[in-house]
Design a protein around this motif. Structure first.
Motif, PDB file in Angstrom:
ATOM      1  N   GLY A 192      54.240 -66.466  38.612  1.00  0.00           N
ATOM      2  CA  GLY A 192      53.037 -66.552  37.794  1.00  0.00           C
ATOM      3  C   GLY A 192      52.127 -65.353  38.006  1.00  0.00           C
ATOM      4  N   ALA A 193      52.047 -64.881  39.248  1.00  0.00           N
ATOM      5  CA  ALA A 193      51.214 -63.713  39.547  1.00  0.00           C
ATOM      6  C   ALA A 193      51.743 -62.470  38.841  1.00  0.00           C
ATOM      7  CB  ALA A 193      51.148 -63.475  41.055  1.00  0.00           C
ATOM      8  N   ALA A 194      53.063 -62.286  38.853  1.00  0.00           N
ATOM      9  CA  ALA A 194      53.656 -61.124  38.181  1.00  0.00           C
ATOM     10  C   ALA A 194      53.370 -61.169  36.685  1.00  0.00           C
ATOM     11  CB  ALA A 194      55.161 -61.078  38.438  1.00  0.00           C
ATOM     12  N   GLU A 195      53.500 -62.349  36.098  1.00  0.00           N
ATOM     13  CA  GLU A 195      53.243 -62.511  34.666  1.00  0.00           C
ATOM     14  C   GLU A 195      51.767 -62.250  34.349  1.00  0.00           C
ATOM     15  OE1 GLU A 195      54.469 -65.719  31.246  1.00  0.00           O
ATOM     16  OE2 GLU A 195      53.717 -66.504  33.151  1.00  0.00           O
ATOM     17  N   ALA A 196      50.881 -62.799  35.173  1.00  0.00           N
ATOM     18  CA  ALA A 196      49.449 -62.633  34.949  1.00  0.00           C
ATOM     19  C   ALA A 196      49.026 -61.174  35.120  1.00  0.00           C
ATOM     20  CB  ALA A 196      48.654 -63.517  35.911  1.00  0.00           C
ATOM     21  N   ALA A 197      49.617 -60.497  36.099  1.00  0.00           N
ATOM     22  CA  ALA A 197      49.289 -59.093  36.328  1.00  0.00           C
ATOM     23  C   ALA A 197      49.697 -58.243  35.127  1.00  0.00           C
ATOM     24  CB  ALA A 197      49.977 -58.590  37.593  1.00  0.00           C
ATOM     25  N   ALA A 198      50.882 -58.533  34.570  1.00  0.00           N
ATOM     26  CA  ALA A 198      51.369 -57.763  33.419  1.00  0.00           C
ATOM     27  C   ALA A 198      50.539 -58.038  32.169  1.00  0.00           C
ATOM     28  CB  ALA A 198      52.839 -58.088  33.155  1.00  0.00           C
ATOM     29  N   ALA A 199      49.985 -59.244  32.071  1.00  0.00           N
ATOM     30  CA  ALA A 199      49.212 -59.612  30.883  1.00  0.00           C
ATOM     31  C   ALA A 199      47.793 -59.069  30.935  1.00  0.00           C
ATOM     32  CB  ALA A 199      49.176 -61.135  30.752  1.00  0.00           C
TER      33      ALA A 199
ATOM     34  N   ASP B 175      43.987 -50.206  39.955  1.00  0.00           N
ATOM     35  CA  ASP B 175      45.010 -51.249  40.080  1.00  0.00           C
ATOM     36  C   ASP B 175      46.406 -50.635  40.004  1.00  0.00           C
ATOM     37  OD1 ASP B 175      43.189 -53.350  40.280  1.00  0.00           O
ATOM     38  OD2 ASP B 175      43.168 -53.699  38.109  1.00  0.00           O
ATOM     39  N   ARG B 176      46.596 -49.759  39.043  1.00  0.00           N
ATOM     40  CA  ARG B 176      47.901 -49.127  38.847  1.00  0.00           C
ATOM     41  C   ARG B 176      48.287 -48.283  40.067  1.00  0.00           C
ATOM     42  NH1 ARG B 176      49.982 -48.941  33.727  1.00  0.00           N
ATOM     43  NH2 ARG B 176      48.791 -50.134  32.186  1.00  0.00           N
ATOM     44  N   GLN B 177      47.326 -47.551  40.579  1.00  0.00           N
ATOM     45  CA  GLN B 177      47.603 -46.737  41.759  1.00  0.00           C
ATOM     46  C   GLN B 177      47.923 -47.613  42.963  1.00  0.00           C
ATOM     47  OE1 GLN B 177      48.233 -43.752  42.004  1.00  0.00           O
ATOM     48  NE2 GLN B 177      47.987 -43.192  44.175  1.00  0.00           N
ATOM     49  N   HIS B 178      47.218 -48.723  43.092  1.00  0.00           N
ATOM     50  CA  HIS B 178      47.452 -49.662  44.194  1.00  0.00           C
ATOM     51  C   HIS B 178      48.902 -50.169  44.160  1.00  0.00           C
ATOM     52  CE1 HIS B 178      46.648 -52.503  47.309  1.00  0.00           C
ATOM     53  NE2 HIS B 178      46.560 -53.565  46.527  1.00  0.00           N
ATOM     54  N   LEU B 179      49.376 -50.551  42.987  1.00  0.00           N
ATOM     55  CA  LEU B 179      50.754 -51.033  42.866  1.00  0.00           C
ATOM     56  C   LEU B 179      51.759 -49.932  43.190  1.00  0.00           C
ATOM     57  CD1 LEU B 179      50.811 -53.284  39.664  1.00  0.00           C
ATOM     58  CD2 LEU B 179      51.022 -54.012  42.050  1.00  0.00           C
ATOM     59  N   ARG B 180      51.509 -48.741  42.683  1.00  0.00           N
ATOM     60  CA  ARG B 180      52.450 -47.635  42.919  1.00  0.00           C
ATOM     61  C   ARG B 180      52.527 -47.283  44.407  1.00  0.00           C
ATOM     62  NH1 ARG B 180      49.802 -45.296  38.096  1.00  0.00           N
ATOM     63  NH2 ARG B 180      51.204 -45.578  36.296  1.00  0.00           N
TER      64      ARG B 180
ATOM     65  N   ALA C 159      57.616 -53.446  34.932  1.00  0.00           N
ATOM     66  CA  ALA C 159      57.276 -54.415  33.887  1.00  0.00           C
ATOM     67  C   ALA C 159      55.774 -54.699  33.875  1.00  0.00           C
ATOM     68  CB  ALA C 159      58.063 -55.707  34.085  1.00  0.00           C
ATOM     69  N   ILE C 160      55.181 -54.807  35.060  1.00  0.00           N
ATOM     70  CA  ILE C 160      53.740 -55.049  35.133  1.00  0.00           C
ATOM     71  C   ILE C 160      52.968 -53.867  34.558  1.00  0.00           C
ATOM     72  CG2 ILE C 160      51.782 -55.317  36.717  1.00  0.00           C
ATOM     73  CD1 ILE C 160      53.679 -56.886  38.573  1.00  0.00           C
ATOM     74  N   LEU C 161      53.344 -52.652  34.948  1.00  0.00           N
ATOM     75  CA  LEU C 161      52.627 -51.463  34.496  1.00  0.00           C
ATOM     76  C   LEU C 161      52.790 -51.234  32.993  1.00  0.00           C
ATOM     77  CD1 LEU C 161      53.342 -48.976  37.431  1.00  0.00           C
ATOM     78  CD2 LEU C 161      51.247 -50.276  36.986  1.00  0.00           C
ATOM     79  N   SER C 162      53.902 -51.705  32.439  1.00  0.00           N
ATOM     80  CA  SER C 162      54.121 -51.536  31.001  1.00  0.00           C
ATOM     81  C   SER C 162      53.515 -52.677  30.190  1.00  0.00           C
ATOM     82  CB  SER C 162      55.621 -51.435  30.697  1.00  0.00           C
ATOM     83  OG  SER C 162      56.284 -52.651  30.995  1.00  0.00           O
ATOM     84  N   GLY C 163      52.968 -53.675  30.882  1.00  0.00           N
ATOM     85  CA  GLY C 163      52.327 -54.792  30.191  1.00  0.00           C
ATOM     86  C   GLY C 163      53.290 -55.790  29.599  1.00  0.00           C
ATOM     87  N   ASP C 164      54.517 -55.834  30.119  1.00  0.00           N
ATOM     88  CA  ASP C 164      55.537 -56.756  29.600  1.00  0.00           C
ATOM     89  C   ASP C 164      55.563 -58.007  30.477  1.00  0.00           C
ATOM     90  OD1 ASP C 164      57.800 -58.078  28.700  1.00  0.00           O
ATOM     91  OD2 ASP C 164      58.967 -56.240  28.413  1.00  0.00           O
TER      92      ASP C 164
END
Length: 243
Positions: free
Chosen positions: A121-128, A135-140, A215-220
């Motif tokens: 659910g977290a992965a889905e919510a992050a992508a949405a 945020d993007r830099q934190h993930l990378r 997938a998260i960074l691409s918004g999928d």
């Protein structure tokens, strides 16, 4: 056990692997066969070609899985005319988490179910969500950190793996979800500490982590959930096999 009973049990255990987590599921099947007595101590496993065909995996994947199970002390290889892979005569004791007794099947499934609900659910919510540059830099950064563990530092892997999973929850913007993921990761890590670190699984997890973050960074959102589901299924297979 009657011969036909052993054959039926072997067919049930050594059935084709169904997911993309072929290595992890193969390890689970091998350990399941040993724990259920389908392959008894001292007994030879089916020939590599036959076993790979039964499981529907490549011989390379099967060899990696057998090596992992051998490193954990459950099987051994013997050379010569009557060689092959044999179940160890003296099987290792049941692994124990660092705290308390080994989990029951119900307790294990409880943790795995909660983890799947929260982390997928977290992965889905992050992508949405519309992620900020921070945020993007934190993930990378967390992805690079988790996939850049030097040889000999495998024990560091689980800490970095946990930080990546927490980072995914963090970028959802939900403090409550992040706290819940942190709590469930504590339980998961205690279980993971009871099983061996396996190089092939780390490599597979690294690739899955990349797919999740991409997938998260691409918004999928659907792809992010599916990639996380697949990743968690692989870990669950190893935990069910060893525990």
């Amino acid at each position: 056990m009657p011969a036909h009973g052993r054959r039926d049990a072997a067919a049930a255990v050594f059935r084709p692997v169904r997911t993309r987590n072929a290595f992890e599921e193969t390890v689970e099947r091998l350990l399941q066969a040993i724990r259920l007595g389908v392959a008894a101590p001292g007994e030879r496993l089916p020939a590599e070609r036959e076993l790979a065909a039964r499981l529907g995996v490549s011989r390379v994947t099967l060899r990696e899985a057998i090596r992992a199970v051998a490193d954990a002390g459950y099987v051994e290889s013997r050379r010569g005319r009557y060689g092959g892979t044999f179940v160890a005569e003296d099987l290792p004791g049941l692994p124990r988490p660092r705290r308390g007794a080994a989990p029951s099947g119900v307790e294990l499934e409880d943790v795995l179910t909660l983890r799947r609900v929260l982390e997928s659910g977290a992965a889905e919510a992050a992508a949405a969500r519309s992620l900020s540059p921070a945020d993007r830099q934190h993930l990378r950064v967390r992805l690079t950190d988790a996939t850049d563990v030097a040889p000999g530092e495998e024990a560091e892997y689980r800490r970095r793996d946990s930080r990546l999973h927490l980072a995914i929850a963090e970028v959802t913007g939900s403090a409550s979800l992040t706290s819940a993921v942190a709590d469930v990761r504590t339980g998961v890590n205690e279980l993971l500490d009871a099983i061996p670190l396996i190089g092939a699984n780390i490599e597979h997890s690294d690739e899955q982590h990349r797919l999740i973050v991409e997938a998260i960074l691409s918004g999928d959102a659907p792809a992010a959930r599916a990639a996380m589901d697949e990743h968690l299924d692989g870990t669950a297979a190893l935990l069910r096999g060893f525990l």
